[in-house]
Write an enzyme that holds these catalytic residues in place. Structure first.
Site, PDB file in Angstrom:
ATOM      1  N   SER A 244      90.415  -5.116 -94.701  1.00 38.41           N
ATOM      2  CA  SER A 244      90.531  -3.843 -93.976  1.00 38.41           C
ATOM      3  C   SER A 244      89.628  -2.836 -94.679  1.00 38.41           C
ATOM      4  CB  SER A 244      91.980  -3.364 -94.055  1.00 38.41           C
ATOM      5  OG  SER A 244      92.100  -2.022 -93.639  1.00 38.41           O
TER       6      SER A 244
ATOM      7  N   TYR B 110     100.080  -1.990 -98.470  1.00 38.83           N
ATOM      8  CA  TYR B 110      98.976  -2.483 -97.638  1.00 38.83           C
ATOM      9  C   TYR B 110      97.648  -2.368 -98.393  1.00 38.83           C
ATOM     10  CZ  TYR B 110      96.269  -3.078 -93.281  1.00 38.83           C
ATOM     11  OH  TYR B 110      95.420  -3.529 -92.311  1.00 38.83           O
TER      12      TYR B 110
HETATM   13  P1  NAD Z   1      98.930  -7.654 -84.696  1.00 37.79           P
HETATM   14  O1  NAD Z   1     100.311  -7.193 -85.014  1.00 37.79           O
HETATM   15  O2  NAD Z   1      98.443  -7.565 -83.286  1.00 37.79           O
HETATM   16  O3  NAD Z   1      98.710  -9.124 -85.218  1.00 37.79           O
HETATM   17  C1  NAD Z   1      99.316  -9.592 -86.395  1.00 37.79           C
HETATM   18  C2  NAD Z   1      99.497 -11.068 -86.235  1.00 37.79           C
HETATM   19  O4  NAD Z   1     100.151 -11.572 -87.400  1.00 37.79           O
HETATM   20  C3  NAD Z   1     100.372 -11.414 -85.033  1.00 37.79           C
HETATM   21  O5  NAD Z   1      99.879 -12.573 -84.406  1.00 37.79           O
HETATM   22  C4  NAD Z   1     101.729 -11.665 -85.680  1.00 37.79           C
HETATM   23  O6  NAD Z   1     102.512 -12.570 -84.904  1.00 37.79           O
HETATM   24  C5  NAD Z   1     101.278 -12.305 -86.974  1.00 37.79           C
HETATM   25  N1  NAD Z   1     102.299 -12.275 -88.015  1.00 37.79           N
HETATM   26  C6  NAD Z   1     103.021 -11.233 -88.465  1.00 37.79           C
HETATM   27  N2  NAD Z   1     103.907 -11.646 -89.391  1.00 37.79           N
HETATM   28  C7  NAD Z   1     103.711 -12.979 -89.542  1.00 37.79           C
HETATM   29  C8  NAD Z   1     104.329 -13.982 -90.324  1.00 37.79           C
HETATM   30  N3  NAD Z   1     105.331 -13.692 -91.170  1.00 37.79           N
HETATM   31  N4  NAD Z   1     103.887 -15.252 -90.191  1.00 37.79           N
HETATM   32  C9  NAD Z   1     102.894 -15.567 -89.318  1.00 37.79           C
HETATM   33  N5  NAD Z   1     102.282 -14.666 -88.546  1.00 37.79           N
HETATM   34  C10 NAD Z   1     102.697 -13.386 -88.653  1.00 37.79           C
HETATM   35  O7  NAD Z   1      97.980  -6.805 -85.672  1.00 37.79           O
HETATM   36  P2  NAD Z   1      96.390  -6.802 -85.796  1.00 37.79           P
HETATM   37  O8  NAD Z   1      96.033  -5.361 -85.698  1.00 37.79           O
HETATM   38  O9  NAD Z   1      95.750  -7.785 -84.915  1.00 37.79           O
HETATM   39  O10 NAD Z   1      96.212  -7.238 -87.334  1.00 37.79           O
HETATM   40  C11 NAD Z   1      95.667  -8.484 -87.727  1.00 37.79           C
HETATM   41  C12 NAD Z   1      95.058  -8.350 -89.121  1.00 37.79           C
HETATM   42  O11 NAD Z   1      94.018  -7.373 -89.088  1.00 37.79           O
HETATM   43  C13 NAD Z   1      96.045  -7.875 -90.190  1.00 37.79           C
HETATM   44  O12 NAD Z   1      95.788  -8.551 -91.407  1.00 37.79           O
HETATM   45  C14 NAD Z   1      95.714  -6.398 -90.315  1.00 37.79           C
HETATM   46  O13 NAD Z   1      96.040  -5.904 -91.573  1.00 37.79           O
HETATM   47  C15 NAD Z   1      94.211  -6.440 -90.096  1.00 37.79           C
HETATM   48  N6  NAD Z   1      93.643  -5.145 -89.697  1.00 37.79           N
HETATM   49  C16 NAD Z   1      94.002  -4.530 -88.528  1.00 37.79           C
HETATM   50  C17 NAD Z   1      93.413  -3.306 -88.195  1.00 37.79           C
HETATM   51  C18 NAD Z   1      93.743  -2.583 -86.898  1.00 37.79           C
HETATM   52  O14 NAD Z   1      93.326  -1.432 -86.730  1.00 37.79           O
HETATM   53  N7  NAD Z   1      94.429  -3.185 -85.952  1.00 37.79           N
HETATM   54  C19 NAD Z   1      92.490  -2.720 -89.063  1.00 37.79           C
HETATM   55  C20 NAD Z   1      92.160  -3.376 -90.243  1.00 37.79           C
HETATM   56  C21 NAD Z   1      92.736  -4.600 -90.555  1.00 37.79           C
END
Ligand code: NAD
Length: 257
Positions: free
Chosen positions: A139, A152
Site C-alpha cells: 500500500s 495497517y
Molecule cells: P476487499 O475487502 O475488497 O478485499 C479483501 C479480500 O481479502 C477479500 O477477498 C476478503 O474476502 C479477503 N479476506 C479478508 N480476510 C481474509 C482472511 N482472513 N482470509 C482470506 N481472505 C480474507 O479489499 P481490497 O480493497 O480489495 O484490498 C485488497 C488488498 O489491497 C489488501 O491487502 C489492502 O490492504 C490492499 N490495498 C487496498 C487499497 C484500497 O484503496 N482499496 C489501497 C491499498 C492497498
C-alpha cells in the site's frame, strides 16, 4: 504477454483488488486459484465464471489467511504455484492507545504473517518448476504513514521489508519478489464508505471523493483494480525478470508528495 501454463494463487480474491488481479492474470492465460475465508456457492460460481470467460482453469480454495496452517494448506492443496499474489488484507482505524488488541493481531496475521506462510510454502514449488513470481500487495501505507492506522501501516511496512529479503534470498534464481503499493482504489469496500462520508461531511459524492477520500492522492482519481491487475501481469512478464526486491507505486502521485 502469455502466462499460459502458469498457475497463479491470489489470496483474498473473491472481491476487490484480488479479484481484479485474478481476472487480469486469467486474461493473460494463467490458470488461477481464487481464495477467501468463506465457502459459499457464489465463491465457487465466481471461479466457474472466470474459467468460462477466459478459457483457463480456475479453482476456489477456502482458507483463512489469519491462520498460518491454513495459509500453508492453501498452497499445498493447490499443488502448484508459479505466481503467488499475497493480497488478503483488512483495515481498522483507531488511536493506538485505544487500538483493540484483537484487531491489531488480526491485521498483523492477515496482512503480514499470511505472506510469510504462503511464501515459505510456495518457494519450493517455484524452485522445482524453475520459475516463480511473488507479488505482494502492500500500500502507499507501506511507504508512508497516516494517523490511527498503526497496525495497517506496521503490517504494510513489514511486507515491503519482507519483499526485499525474499528478493535477496532468490536473487540468483529465476524467481522475483516485488510489492505493489496502491493508493486509494475504488473497491466495493471503499464504495460502501461513500454514503456515510457524504452524510458526515454534508457533501455530494464527487466532493467527498476528491476532497476527503482522495485528499492525499494528487491525481484526484482512484486507481482501478484493472490497473493493479495490469501491473501484476507486467511483474510476471519477461520484461520484469530483473525487477526484484522493489516497490511499484500505483497511487496517483501520493508518495511523490
Ligand atoms: P476487499 O475487502 O475488497 O478485499 C479483501 C479480500 O481479502 C477479500 O477477498 C476478503 O474476502 C479477503 N479476506 C479478508 N480476510 C481474509 C482472511 N482472513 N482470509 C482470506 N481472505 C480474507 O479489499 P481490497 O480493497 O480489495 O484490498 C485488497 C488488498 O489491497 C489488501 O491487502 C489492502 O490492504 C490492499 N490495498 C487496498 C487499497 C484500497 O484503496 N482499496 C489501497 C491499498 C492497498
Amino acid at each position: 504477454m502469455s502466462l499460459k501454463g502458469k498457475t497463479a494463487i491470489v489470496t483474498g480474491s473473491n472481491s476487490g483488488i484480488g479479484l481484479g488481479i485474478a481476472r487480469e492474470l486469467a486474461r493473460a492465460g494463467a490458470d488461477v486459484v481464487l481464495n477467501s475465508f468463506t465457502d459459499r456457492d457464489e465463491d465457487h460460481a465466481l471461479a466457474a465464471q472466470l474459467a468460462g470467460e477466459f478459457g483457463v482453469a480456475v479453482r476456489y480454495i477456502q482458507a483463512d489467511m489469519s491462520k498460518g496452517e491454513e495459509c500453508r494448506n492453501l498452497i499445498a492443496q493447490a499443488g502448484v504455484c508459479d505466481i503467488l499474489v499475497n493480497n488478503a488484507g483488512i483495515q481498522h482505524v483507531s488511536p493506538i492507545d485505544e487500538f483493540p488488541v484483537e484487531k491489531w493481531d488480526a491485521i498483523i496475521a492477515i496482512n503480514l504473517n499470511s505472506a510469510f506462510h504462503t511464501t515459505a510454502a510456495a518457494l519450493p514449488m517455484m524452485r522445482a518448476a524453475g520459475w516463480g513470481r511473488i507479488v505482494n500487495i502492500a500500500s502507499a501505507h507501506g511507504l508512508t504513514a497516516s494517523p490511527f492506522k498503526a497496525a495497517y501501516v506496521a503490517a504494510k511496512h513489514g511486507i515491503v521489508g519482507m519483499t526485499k529479503t525474499v528478493a535477496l534470498e532468490t536473487a540468483q534464481e529465476p524467481i522475483t519478489c516485488n510489492a505493489i503499493c496502491p493508493g486509494y482504489v475504488l473497491t466495493p469496500l471503499v464504495e460502501a464508505q461513500i454514503p456515510d462520508t457524504m452524510a458526515k461531511y454534508n457533501m455530494g459524492r464527487d466532493e467527498v471523493i476528491k476532497k476527503v477520500m482522495l485528499e492525499r492522492q494528487p491525481s484526484k482519481e482512484f486507481a482501478t483494480v484493472e490497473q493493479l491487475g495490469g501491473t501484476a501481469v507486467f511483474l510476471c512478464s519477461d520484461a520484469a525478470a530483473q525487477i526484484t526486491g522493489t516497490t511499484i507505486s500505483v497511487d496517483g502521485g501520493w508518495t511523490a508528495l
